[in-house]
Structure formats: C-alpha cells, structure tokens
Scaffold this motif. Structure first.
Motif, PDB file in Angstrom:
ATOM      1  N   GLY A   1       0.803  -1.220   0.000  1.00 31.74           N
ATOM      2  CA  GLY A   1       0.000   0.000   0.000  1.00 31.74           C
ATOM      3  C   GLY A   1       0.831   1.264   0.000  1.00 31.74           C
ATOM      4  O   GLY A   1       0.580   2.195  -0.778  1.00 31.74           O
ATOM      5  N   LEU A   2       1.847   1.327   0.849  1.00 33.43           N
ATOM      6  CA  LEU A   2       2.664   2.536   0.909  1.00 33.43           C
ATOM      7  C   LEU A   2       3.544   2.680  -0.328  1.00 33.43           C
ATOM      8  O   LEU A   2       3.804   3.805  -0.777  1.00 33.43           O
ATOM      9  CB  LEU A   2       3.483   2.558   2.195  1.00 33.43           C
ATOM     10  N   THR A   3       3.971   1.562  -0.903  1.00 29.70           N
ATOM     11  CA  THR A   3       4.722   1.622  -2.167  1.00 29.70           C
ATOM     12  C   THR A   3       3.846   2.219  -3.266  1.00 29.70           C
ATOM     13  O   THR A   3       4.272   3.111  -4.007  1.00 29.70           O
ATOM     14  CB  THR A   3       5.210   0.218  -2.581  1.00 29.70           C
ATOM     15  N   MET A   4       2.624   1.746  -3.362  1.00 25.26           N
ATOM     16  CA  MET A   4       1.720   2.260  -4.402  1.00 25.26           C
ATOM     17  C   MET A   4       1.333   3.709  -4.138  1.00 25.26           C
ATOM     18  O   MET A   4       1.243   4.509  -5.074  1.00 25.26           O
ATOM     19  CB  MET A   4       0.471   1.376  -4.506  1.00 25.26           C
ATOM     20  N   ALA A   5       1.105   4.068  -2.879  1.00 27.04           N
ATOM     21  CA  ALA A   5       0.775   5.456  -2.562  1.00 27.04           C
ATOM     22  C   ALA A   5       1.936   6.381  -2.934  1.00 27.04           C
ATOM     23  O   ALA A   5       1.718   7.487  -3.443  1.00 27.04           O
ATOM     24  CB  ALA A   5       0.427   5.588  -1.079  1.00 27.04           C
ATOM     25  N   ALA A   6       3.163   5.936  -2.721  1.00 22.89           N
ATOM     26  CA  ALA A   6       4.330   6.738  -3.109  1.00 22.89           C
ATOM     27  C   ALA A   6       4.401   6.897  -4.622  1.00 22.89           C
ATOM     28  O   ALA A   6       4.717   7.983  -5.125  1.00 22.89           O
ATOM     29  CB  ALA A   6       5.611   6.099  -2.571  1.00 22.89           C
ATOM     30  N   HIS A   7       4.096   5.829  -5.366  1.00 23.94           N
ATOM     31  CA  HIS A   7       4.067   5.934  -6.831  1.00 23.94           C
ATOM     32  C   HIS A   7       2.994   6.926  -7.278  1.00 23.94           C
ATOM     33  O   HIS A   7       3.207   7.697  -8.219  1.00 23.94           O
ATOM     34  CB  HIS A   7       3.810   4.571  -7.468  1.00 23.94           C
TER      35      HIS A   7
ATOM     36  N   GLN B   1       4.219  10.411  -6.763  1.00 21.50           N
ATOM     37  CA  GLN B   1       5.142  10.804  -7.832  1.00 21.50           C
ATOM     38  C   GLN B   1       4.359  11.391  -8.998  1.00 21.50           C
ATOM     39  O   GLN B   1       4.753  12.418  -9.559  1.00 21.50           O
ATOM     40  CB  GLN B   1       5.936   9.595  -8.336  1.00 21.50           C
ATOM     41  N   LYS B   2       3.258  10.742  -9.363  1.00 23.59           N
ATOM     42  CA  LYS B   2       2.467  11.186 -10.504  1.00 23.59           C
ATOM     43  C   LYS B   2       1.702  12.472 -10.210  1.00 23.59           C
ATOM     44  O   LYS B   2       1.590  13.347 -11.064  1.00 23.59           O
ATOM     45  CB  LYS B   2       1.484  10.084 -10.924  1.00 23.59           C
ATOM     46  N   LEU B   3       1.159  12.580  -9.017  1.00 27.58           N
ATOM     47  CA  LEU B   3       0.318  13.734  -8.693  1.00 27.58           C
ATOM     48  C   LEU B   3       1.109  14.970  -8.297  1.00 27.58           C
ATOM     49  O   LEU B   3       0.775  16.087  -8.706  1.00 27.58           O
ATOM     50  CB  LEU B   3      -0.633  13.379  -7.543  1.00 27.58           C
TER      51      LEU B   3
ATOM     52  N   GLY C   1      10.998  12.139  -6.638  1.00 28.34           N
ATOM     53  CA  GLY C   1      11.621  12.127  -7.956  1.00 28.34           C
ATOM     54  C   GLY C   1      10.662  11.911  -9.107  1.00 28.34           C
ATOM     55  O   GLY C   1      11.096  11.642 -10.230  1.00 28.34           O
ATOM     56  N   GLY C   2       9.366  12.030  -8.864  1.00 34.31           N
ATOM     57  CA  GLY C   2       8.381  11.816  -9.923  1.00 34.31           C
ATOM     58  C   GLY C   2       8.210  13.028 -10.815  1.00 34.31           C
ATOM     59  O   GLY C   2       8.732  14.114 -10.541  1.00 34.31           O
ATOM     60  N   GLY C   3       7.467  12.847 -11.883  1.00 31.90           N
ATOM     61  CA  GLY C   3       7.282  13.905 -12.866  1.00 31.90           C
ATOM     62  C   GLY C   3       6.098  14.810 -12.612  1.00 31.90           C
ATOM     63  O   GLY C   3       5.887  15.760 -13.364  1.00 31.90           O
ATOM     64  N   GLY C   4       5.310  14.533 -11.572  1.00 33.82           N
ATOM     65  CA  GLY C   4       4.102  15.319 -11.361  1.00 33.82           C
ATOM     66  C   GLY C   4       3.108  15.047 -12.483  1.00 33.82           C
ATOM     67  O   GLY C   4       3.344  14.207 -13.354  1.00 33.82           O
ATOM     68  N   VAL C   5       2.014  15.777 -12.483  1.00 39.05           N
ATOM     69  CA  VAL C   5       0.973  15.565 -13.488  1.00 39.05           C
ATOM     70  C   VAL C   5       1.505  15.900 -14.882  1.00 39.05           C
ATOM     71  O   VAL C   5       1.275  15.150 -15.840  1.00 39.05           O
ATOM     72  CB  VAL C   5      -0.287  16.399 -13.160  1.00 39.05           C
ATOM     73  N   GLU C   6       2.252  16.982 -14.996  1.00 37.57           N
ATOM     74  CA  GLU C   6       2.752  17.387 -16.322  1.00 37.57           C
ATOM     75  C   GLU C   6       3.740  16.367 -16.887  1.00 37.57           C
ATOM     76  O   GLU C   6       3.609  15.922 -18.030  1.00 37.57           O
ATOM     77  CB  GLU C   6       3.415  18.759 -16.229  1.00 37.57           C
TER      78      GLU C   6
END
Length: 184
Positions: free
Chosen positions: A39-45, A48-50, A55-60
């Motif tokens: 659950g926490l792994t997926m929430a972190a992913h 990243q997206k949101l 180190g994620g890209g955000g929505v853009e």
C-alpha cells in the motif's frame, strides 16, 4: 499440547478440527505487513504522478510520458492513475475497503504490465516487478485484510467474503481493459 482451541484458523481448517479458534495472530501480522509494504509503495508511486514527490514527474511530466504511450488526454489519465495508486495504496495500508483498494492497485498495474510487455520478464525492462505488485494486490483482495484493519470496524465488511474479492478483482480487470482499449 495443541488442541482445536489453540490452532489458528488456517491450521484448524487444514486439520479438519472444528470448534472455536483463537485469533490467527501470525496470519494477521503477515497480512498487515503485506498491506503496509504494498500500500505505501503504491501510494508513493501515486504521489510521484500527482505531486512530483520522490523524484516523480508530477501531473505534467507523467502526462507527457502517457502521451508517448498513446493515452488520450494524457494529463487526465495521469491524474486518474495518480489518484488510483494513492487512494488504493492508502486503502490497502489501512485495510479500508480492502477488496476495492486491491482492485484499484491491480487494475493500475495491469496497465503498467501492458505498457512494458515487450521488455521480457526481468527488471528493469521486464514486467516482474509490476507482476509481483499485481498478484500481491489480487491475493489481498481474495484473502481479505486480516484482523488488524479498519475493515474490522465496519459491520458490513467485518467478515470478508471471497465473493467480494472476486467481484472487486473482476471490476479492476474490466476498468483496466477499458483503459487499455482507449490507448492507441
């Protein structure tokens, strides 16, 4: 000496002995550990997206990646994927609406597997990681969250039923299928 009143639920069922069973503490702690890590792994992913966290890209940035994969309205799909991963992941970690949370995670990961399918099995190009996350989520949908979960406090979810898990997995697979059909 071990009798029917000291066996865990799985052990009592396997031995064919009836009668009341004590709480299956090891079983519940194992499910809690699985739920927390997945659950926490997926929430972190999802974060990243949101939000571009970890180190994620955000929505853009995620939207640009989704555009390269052929998803229509890529930023909208980035938000949907981010929310699904974040909320599904937090639901799993808490053991809240576990079958639906697990189905959300599994459905998202089916899309990830489809995107990476041509890269073989082993990471980093292959699908082994995504497949492991998908099957862990399906396993939780089918087994339930265990007794250390918020679902235990909700009367209508207190007793996990296999049918709930099967229905939730079917729903997650159907939504994943529709999402993949929208991709060109």
């Amino acid at each position: 000496m071990t009798g029917p009143t000291t066996l865990s639920r799985p052990a009592a069922a396997a031995s064919g002995q009836g009668g009341p069973a004590v709480p299956a503490r090891a079983y519940d702690i194992g499910l809690l550990l699985l739920r927390l890590v997945l659950g926490l792994t997926m929430a972190a992913h999802g974060a990243q997206k949101l939000f571009g966290w970890f180190g994620g890209g955000g929505v853009e940035g995620t939207g640009m990646f989704f555009a390269s994969l052929g998803y229509p309205s890529p930023e909208a799909f980035a938000v949907v994927a981010g929310l699904t991963e974040t909320l599904g992941g937090l639901g799993l970690a808490l053991g809240l609406f576990t079958p639906l949370a697990a189905a959300a995670v599994a459905g998202t990961m089916v899309n990830a597997i489809a995107v990476k399918w041509g890269g073989g099995f082993f990471a980093p190009e292959g699908v082994e990681y995504e497949l492991l996350l998908t099957l862990a989520a399906v396993a939780l949908a089918l087994t339930g969250p265990g007794r250390i979960a918020v679902d235990r406090l909700l009367p209508w979810l207190r007793t996990h039923r296999l049918a709930y898990g099967v229905a939730a997995v079917a729903l997650g697979a159907a939504v994943a299928g529709v999402t993949l059909l929208l991709r060109h």
